[in-house]
Write a protein that holds these residues in place. Structure first.
Motif, short mmCIF file in Angstrom:
data_model
loop_
_atom_site.label_atom_id
_atom_site.label_comp_id
_atom_site.label_asym_id
_atom_site.label_seq_id
_atom_site.Cartn_x
_atom_site.Cartn_y
_atom_site.Cartn_z
N ALA A 7 -63.33 37.55 -112.98
CA ALA A 7 -63.49 36.17 -113.48
C ALA A 7 -62.09 35.68 -113.83
O ALA A 7 -61.28 36.45 -114.33
N HIS A 8 -61.82 34.42 -113.55
CA HIS A 8 -60.43 33.99 -113.78
C HIS A 8 -60.21 33.41 -115.17
O HIS A 8 -61.04 32.71 -115.72
N LEU A 9 -59.04 33.77 -115.70
CA LEU A 9 -58.63 33.38 -117.05
C LEU A 9 -58.10 31.96 -117.10
O LEU A 9 -58.15 31.32 -118.15
N PHE A 16 -65.06 25.83 -118.98
CA PHE A 16 -66.13 26.71 -118.50
C PHE A 16 -65.78 27.29 -117.13
O PHE A 16 -66.25 28.35 -116.76
N ASP A 17 -64.97 26.57 -116.37
CA ASP A 17 -64.35 27.09 -115.14
C ASP A 17 -63.03 27.72 -115.52
O ASP A 17 -62.03 27.02 -115.66
N ASP A 18 -62.89 29.00 -115.77
CA ASP A 18 -63.95 29.96 -115.55
C ASP A 18 -64.16 30.83 -116.78
O ASP A 18 -64.53 31.98 -116.67
N ARG A 19 -63.95 30.26 -117.96
CA ARG A 19 -64.17 31.09 -119.15
C ARG A 19 -65.65 31.42 -119.31
O ARG A 19 -65.99 32.42 -119.96
N SER A 66 -54.02 32.71 -112.47
CA SER A 66 -53.60 31.89 -111.33
C SER A 66 -54.60 31.77 -110.19
O SER A 66 -54.21 31.73 -109.03
N GLU A 67 -55.89 31.69 -110.53
CA GLU A 67 -56.88 31.39 -109.49
C GLU A 67 -56.71 29.97 -109.00
O GLU A 67 -56.78 29.68 -107.80
N GLU A 68 -56.47 29.08 -109.94
CA GLU A 68 -56.45 27.64 -109.62
C GLU A 68 -55.24 27.25 -108.78
O GLU A 68 -55.18 26.14 -108.28
N THR A 69 -54.28 28.13 -108.66
CA THR A 69 -53.10 27.80 -107.86
C THR A 69 -52.95 28.80 -106.71
O THR A 69 -51.85 29.18 -106.32
N VAL A 126 -67.17 36.18 -110.35
CA VAL A 126 -68.12 35.48 -111.20
C VAL A 126 -67.47 34.16 -111.61
O VAL A 126 -66.43 34.16 -112.27
N GLU A 127 -68.08 33.07 -111.22
CA GLU A 127 -67.42 31.77 -111.31
C GLU A 127 -68.29 30.73 -112.02
O GLU A 127 -69.45 30.97 -112.34
N ALA A 128 -67.67 29.58 -112.23
CA ALA A 128 -68.41 28.37 -112.58
C ALA A 128 -68.24 27.45 -111.38
O ALA A 128 -67.12 27.26 -110.91
N THR A 129 -69.33 26.95 -110.84
CA THR A 129 -69.19 26.18 -109.62
C THR A 129 -69.71 24.76 -109.78
O THR A 129 -70.30 24.39 -110.80
CO CO Z 1 -63.01 28.52 -111.03
#
Ligand code: CO
Length: 351
Positions: A62-64, A176-179, A208-211, A231-234
């Motif tokens: 899950a990304h921080l 919430f994306d992605d906490r 650094s998922e978002e980049t 495990v994500e928020a979509t």
């Molecule tokens: Co995300």
């Protein structure tokens, strides 16, 4: 930990992409009671191991990080100019309250300023404001005053709303994306407490998922898992004006299982296993429509000789904005599905 408090703690933590240290330390404290080993790697991923009864390794990711801004110039009148970090719709930036985090850890409030409507020409009023003409106003009247507040070029900036319960079962938050995905993994650790899972679980709280899915790429290499789940928020786009084929997922429909997105086409074996698992445990689920979005699974799937990687997401409305809306029942369905996956992955994929 009680779910609402867990979501509040995680969503409110500061973790602009590339500057995840505060969110990481928050998570470290949360997972400490359940982990056999915790370490941080060079990029800043937090890797948490829960040893199982075999060497079969399951990676749960899950990304921080959260999307934000970065100060890229401080002008002589004390206004901060900025660039975006991650996928913003820049039309929604004007008039948002922000917080700049300085190098010495101070947090400075401000607002994204723009020209007041009163002075705009009528043709300007109908157009989105170009990003270059936006600025952050922290109430400094010179570059020296901004420096006095601790602000420098390169400081990260976060936007967004503090966690709030709207009404029973519905929550608002900035990240919430992605906490929310991070919270799912904490819940999975709680669920497994006191048991010996069949497989060794390595959770990666990724930077650094978002980049560009950067943290998950290097974490997957180190973990070298047999199977993995992001495990994500979509994107729940079940809102007025969106035709059903443009709604990747919907609130209330439960755990969203990815078939294919911009970063990966999920193996049919993985999709069928997740569906069967959900059916067997009577977990509400939906299939996320292709081909929207992308996740860490794309980077994990192509690690080393290839990893069987899937994605399970919580449908959340208004992600990639300063405030998103989530229904807790959807969150619970994802907790149940990921817990079942963690328990049964070796049986499902061991041979
Ligand atoms: Co995300």
């Amino acid at each position: 930990m009680e779910t609402l408090r867990l979501l509040q703690t995680l969503s409110d933590a500061f973790g602009v992409t590339g500057f995840e240290d505060e969110a990481r330390e928050t998570l470290r404290t949360l997972v400490q009671p359940y982990a056999d080993e915790i370490r941080t790697d060079v990029l800043g991923n937090l890797l948490v191991t829960r040893r199982g009864g075999s060497g079969f390794t399951v990676m749960l990711d899950a990304h921080l990080d959260e999307i934000g801004l970065i100060v890229n110039y401080v002008d002589e009148r004390g206004f901060l100019h900025f660039a975006t970090l991650g996928g913003w719709d820049t039309r929604i930036l004007p008039a948002q309250a922000v917080m700049v985090r300085t190098r010495d850890g101070r947090k400075v409030r401000g607002v994204i300023g723009s020209q007041p409507p009163h002075i705009l020409k009528s043709e300007e009023r109908d157009k989105p404001i170009p990003l270059e003409s936006l600025f952050i106003d922290v109430g400094a009247s010179s570059a020296d005053q901004a420096a006095g507040l601790g602000i420098r070029v390169g400081d990260p900036v976060v936007l967004g709303h503090s966690f709030e319960v709207v009404r029973e079962g519905w929550v608002l938050g900035k990240a919430f994306d992605d906490r929310a995905g991070c919270a799912v993994l904490v819940k999975v650790l709680e669920e497994l407490a006191g048991t010996t899972p069949e497989a060794t679980l390595v959770m990666n709280f990724a930077v650094s998922e978002e980049t560009g899915l950067r943290g998950a790429r290097t974490a997957a290499f180190q973990i070298d898992p047999q199977v993995a789940l992001a495990v994500e928020a979509t994107v729940a786009a079940d809102v007025p004006g969106v035709a059903p084929p443009r709604q990747p997922a919907g609130v209330g429909k439960g755990a969203a299982i990815t078939l294919a997105d911009q970063s990966s086409i999920v193996s049919q074996r993985m999709v069928r296993a997740l569906e069967a698992l959900a059916q067997r445990h009577e977990i509400r689920y939906q299939l996320k429509l292709p081909l929207f979005g992308g996740t860490d699974a794309g980077a994990i799937q192509t690690s080393r000789a290839g990893v069987l990687a899937g994605v399970v997401s919580i449908p959340v409305r208004y992600i990639h904005s300063p405030v998103s809306l989530m229904w807790l029942d959807d969150f619970e369905q994802v907790v149940r599905l990921v817990t079942a996956f963690a328990r049964e992955a070796k049986t499902l994929f061991g041979q």
